[in-house]
Design an enzyme around this catalytic site. Structure first.
Site, short mmCIF file in Angstrom:
data_model
loop_
_atom_site.label_atom_id
_atom_site.label_comp_id
_atom_site.label_asym_id
_atom_site.label_seq_id
_atom_site.Cartn_x
_atom_site.Cartn_y
_atom_site.Cartn_z
N SER A 218 0.89 -1.16 0.09
CA SER A 218 0.14 -0.08 0.08
C SER A 218 0.99 1.19 -0.02
O SER A 218 1.99 1.36 0.19
CB SER A 218 -0.80 0.15 1.29
OG SER A 218 -0.11 0.42 2.32
N HIS B 245 -11.63 -1.43 7.64
CA HIS B 245 -10.08 -1.65 8.05
C HIS B 245 -10.03 -1.73 9.40
O HIS B 245 -10.55 -1.21 10.29
CB HIS B 245 -9.54 -0.35 7.23
CG HIS B 245 -9.55 -0.45 5.73
ND1 HIS B 245 -9.03 -1.25 4.84
CD2 HIS B 245 -10.13 0.44 4.75
CE1 HIS B 245 -9.06 -0.89 3.80
NE2 HIS B 245 -9.93 0.15 3.77
N ASP C 280 -1.47 -1.00 -3.65
CA ASP C 280 -2.74 -0.57 -3.23
C ASP C 280 -3.01 0.72 -2.48
O ASP C 280 -2.23 1.24 -2.06
CB ASP C 280 -2.99 -1.75 -2.07
CG ASP C 280 -4.45 -2.16 -1.71
OD1 ASP C 280 -5.39 -2.26 -2.65
OD2 ASP C 280 -4.81 -2.24 -0.51
N HIS C 281 -4.32 1.22 -2.43
CA HIS C 281 -4.76 2.36 -1.97
C HIS C 281 -3.73 3.58 -2.41
O HIS C 281 -3.36 4.29 -1.50
CB HIS C 281 -4.57 2.23 -0.40
CG HIS C 281 -6.00 1.68 -0.09
ND1 HIS C 281 -7.37 2.38 -0.02
CD2 HIS C 281 -6.15 0.27 0.41
CE1 HIS C 281 -8.13 1.44 0.21
NE2 HIS C 281 -7.69 0.22 0.96
N GLY D 74 -10.81 -4.76 4.02
CA GLY D 74 -11.28 -4.73 5.41
C GLY D 74 -11.57 -6.31 5.87
O GLY D 74 -12.40 -6.41 6.90
N ASP E 295 -7.07 5.08 -5.31
CA ASP E 295 -8.07 5.38 -4.23
C ASP E 295 -8.50 6.96 -4.25
O ASP E 295 -7.98 7.69 -3.73
CB ASP E 295 -7.77 5.01 -2.86
CG ASP E 295 -8.61 5.14 -1.93
OD1 ASP E 295 -9.88 5.48 -2.06
OD2 ASP E 295 -8.40 4.73 -0.70
N GLU F 106 -12.27 2.37 -5.96
CA GLU F 106 -13.28 2.27 -4.68
C GLU F 106 -14.44 3.19 -4.89
O GLU F 106 -14.12 4.18 -5.11
CB GLU F 106 -12.58 2.42 -3.51
CG GLU F 106 -13.73 2.10 -2.35
CD GLU F 106 -12.68 2.13 -0.80
OE1 GLU F 106 -13.35 2.83 0.28
OE2 GLU F 106 -11.57 1.77 -0.92
N ASN G 267 -9.21 -8.87 0.35
CA ASN G 267 -8.06 -8.27 1.02
C ASN G 267 -7.92 -8.36 2.35
O ASN G 267 -8.93 -8.24 3.00
CB ASN G 267 -8.06 -6.83 0.53
CG ASN G 267 -7.87 -6.24 -0.75
OD1 ASN G 267 -7.87 -7.09 -1.82
ND2 ASN G 267 -7.70 -4.90 -0.97
N THR H 189 -4.73 -6.68 8.45
CA THR H 189 -4.74 -6.88 9.87
C THR H 189 -4.29 -8.21 10.46
O THR H 189 -3.73 -8.40 11.36
CB THR H 189 -5.93 -6.19 10.49
OG1 THR H 189 -6.05 -4.85 10.07
CG2 THR H 189 -5.68 -6.16 11.76
#
Length: 278
Positions: free
Chosen positions: A49, A177, A83-84, A206, A105, A135, A227, A230
């Protein structure tokens, strides 16, 4: 083997499952993810990310080079996904550093601004041969947004995909997330409506906070890319804490990073067996 992201997602979708994408922060993450994928015998996506790039002093190339090397040495297909991304300049670094896809994003913008920015980013990335995800709606957690008002509208999503030309769409359907407990409940009726309305693969962000039964129902309902981030960090940190608690004299990081890497690999293997059919 390094494989285009789109190939992995579409192959999983064709088999009635979903591709799983895991966040890479350190080299140990990349090694663990690929080890877990090899144990499961499934393809996998390594995600880096913009936040992770920032952690690495704003330099994408070193951690990307490590991820590419790990992917190329793998016995299963491995894709590399950026990512993002909110910084447009970072998009230009994706293809030269081995990435097959990016997630641009602009979800914090108004709908009109999101469409304009994403369409421009998609055109820019497609010229570089990249598969593009974006997104619509706002997946909660990091900024506290986790309510029906930020969930993705199916009609708007269909218009958005047509206007932007993206290859995949991350949608807000109840996940968040950075959840450390698996208590999220997804809106499966909304997932079904989105799947019927949107012609490109749907992506669930998330997912660490979503229980197994909710994930499998989401995949059955049309989610094509899941995805996970965490959950790996939770396994990593728990293993480090347990090792150091039992052996407080340790100073060699290899002694506590090894069990942490194993714990992450086990998490990956379990997730892939759940989500991705052979």
């Amino acid at each position: 083997m390094l494989t285009p992201t789109g190939e992995i997602v579409m192959a999983a979708r064709a088999r009635g499952g979903a591709a799983a994408a895991f966040n890479v922060i350190t080299v140990e993450h990349a090694e663990a993810i690929v080890t877990g994928a090899e144990a499961a015998g499934r393809p996998v996506i390594l995600q880096i990310s913009e936040n992770a790039v920032r952690f690495h002093h704003g330099r994408l190339a070193p951690i990307a080079a490590a991820a590419v090397a790990v992917a190329r040495a793998s016995t299963v297909p491995v894709a590399l996904h950026l990512d993002h991304v909110e910084c447009a300049e970072l998009l230009d670094e994706a293809a030269p550093n081995g990435f097959g896809s990016v997630m641009y994003d602009a979800s914090r913008m108004s709908y009109a601004d999101n469409v304009a920015a994403t369409a421009a980013a998609a055109a820019r990335c497609r010229a570089l041969g990249l598969w593009v995800e974006s997104e619509l709606g706002e997946v909660g957690g990091k900024d506290g947004a986790h309510a029906p008002g930020v969930r993705t509208d199916p009609d708007e999503a269909a218009a958005y995909v047509a206007a932007t030309g993206v290859d995949a769409l991350a949608v807000a359907v109840g996940s968040a997330h950075a959840m450390r407990e698996r208590t999220a409940r997804l809106d499966h009726e909304l997932i079904a409506r989105l799947h019927a309305a949107v012609p490109v693969p749907l992506v669930l962000h998330g997912s660490s906070g979503v229980p197994d039964r909710e994930l499998t129902a989401a995949v059955s309902g049309g989610m094509a890319k899941i995805n996970i981030g965490t959950a790996l960090n939770t396994a990593f940190t728990a293993a480090v804490r347990a090792t150091l608690a039992g052996r407080p004299e340790l100073v060699d990081p290899r002694k506590y990073l090894t069990p942490a890497r194993i714990a992450m690999a086990d998490t990956v293997t379990a997730a892939l067996r759940l989500l991705t059919p052979l």
